[in-house]
Scaffold this motif. Structure first.
Motif: not given
Length: 538
Positions: A347-351
């Motif tokens: 999963l690609e997260l924010s930040g």
């Protein structure tokens, strides 16, 4: 190529302003030598300029004043009426942009000239053309409509005043949760009178301790969040003009703009805007244009791409990362089992972070899969909420311990920072993880028990800085247990070193095929999952 486009755009602005200045200077010295009237050019240019920038009302007022002056000296009132109509039309089409106002202005002038044969139009086509050209070559920020200049820019609250407003509230909330955790942990319980009551009170004490620890974890998260915001700096006003100009050129109407910069100098831009004239603009294109405008490469945050249409939409852009990650997965199911008990996530997260997680449910089949799936979903939600990976696994452990229907599970979690390459590996009962860097492989092992066995658990955590070209190879215990001999990790390590490719999917397939080949008759005795991720510089 893009740098040259930016330079040409800047040069065009200066050329336009210089051309207008040179024309005004030379015309003032000799207004008739070139065969046109400087006064008429200034009048027609002013009417078009004020009508487009300030609206039809301002254009009409400007035209009326100019018309009254001309009529006073020439005695022809037709000038007054004609210029008033031109001023009205120059503002009536401003919603269509510069080209719309110019077309409306010129078409109206031509119509008036043909209908009424006014001398000022019949003999003033040169002046009209010069006025239109001067208006067209002016830089966009000089002719920009006034309502677009007055875009609302809000930051709530300014970061330098953070400790005096929201910061104080968060601090109070943090203190309240800390007191709650102490209260639940410090309550005294009267001695039990019988075995049944003693068991009930023990269960009650366990639940109370779990709740107290959760309050403590929540207080810690609020403290971390408060400190992170306190370190941020509001830089909206520094880049506001450049951002607003570029969005206006893209026919985008801005409602709110805010941009913050953390202590690590990474920027995050939040814009609420909509597209004009019924068009649709992709968020990716907006990020590319604003990157060139402010000199920092931006990208849509996480998976929040899409497009901006007629409805107001809030988009979040973050500074482009140094690295990118790609992954591949290979799986097989235990013999005679219809469903694998393993679950995974990438999963690609924010930040600028990426989450990789792998969960091995007890046994195989639908029940094991359902438990591992729920654990993975909970991990994703807590990580996205800002919890530290080790805290996440402790909370998942408490949830599984309190639910008697759940079986123990093994979880492997890795959170990689794509700005720095730093990766946080956290394991609880999980199999080994290989990190391959060139011709070397580092082995990460877990000595902790799986999730859901003990009330208290401290997942193993290790930090590793990934470099360009590194591979992370995660697997469930079914893969490792299939390897023959006592030195299973060493055998699998040597096999991984022999692989020359760098495609994560191919590596995962080869590792799984090697493990199955170790089994008798190539029959899997347990569910097997291999998750491989590679990191590369952009």
């Amino acid at each position: 190529m893009e740098q040259w486009k930016e330079k040409l755009n800047t040069w065009g602005k200066w050329v336009g302003m210089t051309g207008v200045a040179i024309w005004v200077i030379f015309s003032l010295f000799d207004s008739k030598s070139a065969g046109y009237s400087t006064i008429e050019v200034l009048v027609l240019f002013s009417v078009l300029f004020f009508g487009y920038r300030y609206g039809a009302g301002a254009g009409t007022i400007c035209a009326t004043i100019c018309g009254m002056c001309i009529s006073f000296f020439t005695g022809q009132l037709n000038y007054l009426a004609m210029l008033a109509i031109l001023g009205l039309m120059s503002g009536a089409f401003r919603a269509l942009g510069k080209i719309g106002s110019v077309v409306g202005f010129v078409t109206t002038a031509a119509g008036i000239g043909m209908l009424y044969s006014l001398e000022i139009l019949k003999n003033s086509w040169i002046e009209l053309g010069i006025g239109v050209v001067l208006f067209w070559i002016l830089p966009g920020y000089l002719t920009m409509p006034e309502e677009k200049r007055q875009t609302v820019v809000t930051i709530a609250p300014p970061m330098n005043d953070f400790d005096g407003s929201i910061g104080m509230r968060l601090r109070k909330i943090e203190e309240a949760f800390l007191e709650l955790s102490k209260l639940f942990a410090g309550l005294e319980v009267e001695p039990a009178l019988g075995e049944e009551e003693m068991l009930w009170r023990c269960r009650y004490m366990e639940n109370r301790m779990v709740f107290g620890e959760q309050m403590m974890e929540l207080a810690e998260m609020i403290r971390s969040f408060r400190e992170e915001l306190g370190r941020s700096t509001d830089i909206t006003m520094q880049v506001n003009q450049a951002i607003r100009e570029r969005l206006t050129e893209m026919n985008l109407k801005v409602d709110r703009i805010s941009m913050v910069e953390g202590e690590n100098k990474r920027s995050e831009l939040i814009i609420t805007l909509c597209a004009e004239f019924g068009q649709s603009v992709s968020v990716k294109e907006i990020a590319e244009q604003l990157s060139r405008a402010i000199g920092r490469k931006l990208r849509p945050q996480g998976d929040r791409a899409g497009a901006v249409g007629a409805q107001l939409k809030t988009i979040r852009l973050e500074e482009e990362t140094q690295f990118q990650m790609l992954y591949g997965v290979a799986r097989t199911v235990k013999e005679e089992s219809e469903c694998s008990g393993d679950s995974f996530s990438f999963l690609e997260l924010s930040g600028g972070k990426v989450l990789m997680s792998l969960c091995d449910g007890m046994g195989s089949g639908e029940r094991a899969f359902e438990e591992s799936r729920r654990a993975i979903e909970l991990v994703e939600q807590l990580i996205e909420a800002g919890f530290h990976p080790q805290t996440v696994l402790r909370l998942v452990n408490q949830a599984f311990v309190m639910n008697e229907e759940f079986h123990p599970i093994a979880i492997d979690v890795a959170v990689a920072d794509l700005y720095t390459g730093l990766c946080d590996f956290t394991k609880s009962g999980a199999a080994v993880t290989f990190i391959r860097h060139g011709e070397q492989i580092e082995i990460l092992q877990s000595e902790t028990l799986p999730i859901g066995i003990l009330q208290e658990t401290l997942p193993m955590e290790s930090l590793y800085r990934l470099k360009d070209g590194d591979l992370v190879i995660m697997m469930t215990d079914g893969v490792l247990e299939a390897i023959q001999g006592n030195k299973k990790e060493d055998v699998l390590k040597e096999f991984c070193l022999t692989q020359q490719g760098r495609n994560p999917r191919e590596i995962a397939d080869k590792v799984l095929e090697f493990a199955i080949g170790q089994e008798e008759n190539r029959i899997a005795k347990d569910d097997m999952t291999v998750l491989v991720a590679g990191i590369w510089k952009k």
